[in-house]
Design a protein around this motif. Structure first.
Motif, mmCIF file in Angstrom:
data_model
loop_
_atom_site.group_PDB
_atom_site.id
_atom_site.type_symbol
_atom_site.label_atom_id
_atom_site.label_comp_id
_atom_site.label_asym_id
_atom_site.label_seq_id
_atom_site.Cartn_x
_atom_site.Cartn_y
_atom_site.Cartn_z
ATOM 1 N N UNK A 3 0.867 -1.249 0.220
ATOM 2 C CA UNK A 3 -0.285 -0.059 -0.230
ATOM 3 C C UNK A 3 1.316 1.310 0.015
ATOM 4 N N UNK A 4 1.321 2.145 -1.376
ATOM 5 C CA UNK A 4 2.185 2.754 -1.437
ATOM 6 C C UNK A 4 2.002 4.610 0.130
ATOM 7 N N UNK A 5 0.810 4.539 -0.024
ATOM 8 C CA UNK A 5 -0.047 5.764 0.608
ATOM 9 C C UNK A 5 0.818 7.602 0.607
ATOM 10 N N UNK A 6 0.462 7.636 -0.423
ATOM 11 C CA UNK A 6 1.674 8.596 -0.509
ATOM 12 C C UNK A 6 0.228 9.910 -0.518
ATOM 13 N N UNK A 7 -1.102 10.114 -0.427
ATOM 14 C CA UNK A 7 -1.374 10.456 -0.104
ATOM 15 C C UNK A 7 -2.994 10.381 0.672
ATOM 16 N N UNK A 102 -1.254 0.644 -8.112
ATOM 17 C CA UNK A 102 -0.142 1.242 -9.441
ATOM 18 C C UNK A 102 0.333 0.019 -9.464
ATOM 19 N N UNK A 103 0.154 -0.507 -10.568
ATOM 20 C CA UNK A 103 1.119 -2.118 -11.017
ATOM 21 C C UNK A 103 2.814 -1.779 -10.638
ATOM 22 N N UNK A 104 3.786 -0.617 -10.385
ATOM 23 C CA UNK A 104 4.858 -0.862 -11.034
ATOM 24 C C UNK A 104 4.973 -0.016 -8.690
ATOM 25 N N UNK A 105 4.314 0.217 -8.516
ATOM 26 C CA UNK A 105 4.205 0.982 -7.329
ATOM 27 C C UNK A 105 4.744 2.398 -7.419
ATOM 28 N N UNK A 106 4.867 2.655 -6.362
ATOM 29 C CA UNK A 106 5.049 4.378 -6.690
ATOM 30 C C UNK A 106 7.036 4.231 -7.256
ATOM 31 N N UNK A 107 7.076 5.526 -8.261
ATOM 32 C CA UNK A 107 7.945 5.636 -8.876
ATOM 33 C C UNK A 107 8.982 4.359 -9.708
ATOM 34 N N UNK A 108 7.404 3.228 -10.085
ATOM 35 C CA UNK A 108 8.241 1.910 -9.892
ATOM 36 C C UNK A 108 8.924 1.283 -8.590
ATOM 37 N N UNK A 109 9.301 1.558 -7.717
ATOM 38 C CA UNK A 109 9.245 0.822 -6.917
ATOM 39 C C UNK A 109 9.634 -0.670 -5.738
ATOM 40 N N UNK A 110 7.475 -1.252 -6.064
ATOM 41 C CA UNK A 110 8.277 -2.782 -6.409
ATOM 42 C C UNK A 110 8.137 -3.373 -7.787
ATOM 43 N N UNK A 111 9.119 -2.954 -8.573
ATOM 44 C CA UNK A 111 9.426 -3.543 -10.488
ATOM 45 C C UNK A 111 10.227 -4.965 -9.297
ATOM 46 N N UNK A 112 11.838 -4.511 -8.637
ATOM 47 C CA UNK A 112 12.236 -5.454 -8.389
ATOM 48 C C UNK A 112 11.535 -6.512 -7.512
#
Length: 399
Positions: A3-7, A102-112
């Motif tokens: 859960x990226x929770x940016x806002x 978000x498929x890749x997370x905030x700024x792609x952070x979960x792709x790895x």
């Protein structure tokens, strides 16, 4: 769960509802939620659930992002979050991974992490709400961010927490047939009154019929609250008192300014934040809200007459949801004219809408079947994925 929770509170509250339903349905599982919310610990979680908090980020007025607390630039904070998420996944070794929105997370952070989980044999699920944005805007955004490629290459299923007859959030994005076949509409995530005593002391108005005015997290709810207060200032004879919940992310300066005005209004009271707001919703005569996903689920769950005043910027999500819900007879809508460039809001227009709300029929009068099967739908989808799973290897330190 991620859960990226940016806002705001939407992502962590949605993740909490799903996690609580899953541990209630399966008493042998453990769920770890990776969250960026500073308020994750304020909510009730069932047994078998814990969370790992990654450093928070904030959304600026210009749409950009910055570190919430650490004195680091956004690239450094994102790299730190990415490393924590990946190492948590490598140690926890989940059977199932559910990402929120978000498929890749905030700024792609979960792709790895998605790549690593795929190598582990983890079943990876993307969960999205009923409405995301306008089709053209979403299509451009997903292609720009590489979300489509991430979805195709790294996810096994897509759960949509709504019903297709209400809205199809990915229509027009250009999904390939193999992704279309993976879409599962669960229904809206039904909510219930939390167990245990209230988290706060309720205002005296809650002892009689009242309207609950909620701005969600509160970071962007000042216009709604200003308009409601102005209505009571202009029409002191409004029949029902109002209890306003500011939300934890409303600034102290804004909150103080509102409280100064409320002091002169005998029919209006306010609280800052209630982590068990479902209790207040279940007691309210009607609800006034902006129209975020979680609040909409609660309006449906507690079958409350509701007035939605949607935000139209920076996304059309709330406006799309509110207009469709009004079209189906589930709620009433009052759109803020300043969202489309008008100079001011009319307090008497809001007062008239509040008067009508007292006699408005509840959502159940629309007789739309299958709306509130979301949590049971998620559990039904997860059940066969857990069947036959063996006990995981013991967690080891030092990985």
């Amino acid at each position: 769960m991620y859960s990226h929770d940016t806002f705001g509170l939407g992502h962590i509250r949605r993740s909490r509802a799903i996690a609580n339903a899953l541990v209630k349905s399966h008493d042998e599982i453990s769920i770890l939620i990776v969250s960026g919310s500073s308020l994750a610990g304020s909510f009730n979680f069932g047994g078998g659930i814990d969370f790992v908090r990654v450093p928070g980020v904030l959304k600026n007025e210009d749409g950009g992002y910055a570190s919430a607390d650490l004195r680091l630039d956004i690239e450094e904070v994102t790299a730190l979050r990415e490393g924590i998420i990946r190492q948590t996944a490598e140690i926890f070794r989940p059977d199932i991974f559910i990402a929120d929105k978000e498929p890749a997370g905030f700024r792609g952070e979960i792709l790895p992490t998605l790549i690593r989980l795929g190598a582990m044999g983890t079943h990876r699920i993307l969960g999205i709400r009923d409405v995301l944005d306008e089709q053209a805007v979403l299509r451009e955004e997903w292609h720009r961010k590489g979300a489509m490629r991430t979805l195709i290459e790294h996810y096994d299923d897509v759960l949509i927490y709504g019903v297709s007859a209400f809205h199809q959030p990915l229509a027009g994005v250009g999904l390939p047939p193999e992704i279309e076949r993976r879409l599962v509409y669960t229904g809206y995530l039904e909510r219930s009154v939390p167990a245990g005593p209230p988290a706060i002391r309720y205002p005296r108005s809650t002892k009689e019929p009242f309207l609950l005015v909620t701005a969600g997290g509160g970071g962007d709810g000042h216009d709604l609250i200003d308009w409601v207060i102005a209505a009571y200032e202009s029409d002191p004879g409004l029949p029902l008192p109002a209890v306003i919940v500011f939300g934890p992310y409303m600034s102290r300066t804004q909150r103080r300014a509102f409280l100064d005005r409320i002091d002169g209004l005998p029919r209006v009271e306010a609280i800052a934040f209630d982590p068990k707001i479902e209790r207040l919703m279940s007691r309210a005569t009607g609800i006034v809200a902006m129209g975020g996903y979680n609040t909409f689920c609660e309006i449906l769950s507690f079958d409350k007459p509701a007035l939605l005043v949607p935000r139209a910027r920076p996304r059309q999500e709330q406006t799309i949801r509110a207009r469709r819900a009004a079209e189906l007879g589930l709620v009433s809508v009052l759109e803020d004219p300043t969202e489309s460039g008008a100079a001011a809001r009319d307090p008497l227009a809001m007062a008239a809408a509040l008067r009508r709300l007292a006699d408005q029929p509840p959502p159940s009068s629309a007789a739309l079947p299958g709306l509130l099967h979301g949590l049971s739908g998620v559990c039904a989808h997860i059940d066969p994925l857990l069947a036959g799973r063996t006990s995981p290897e013991p967690l080891r330190a030092g990985l």
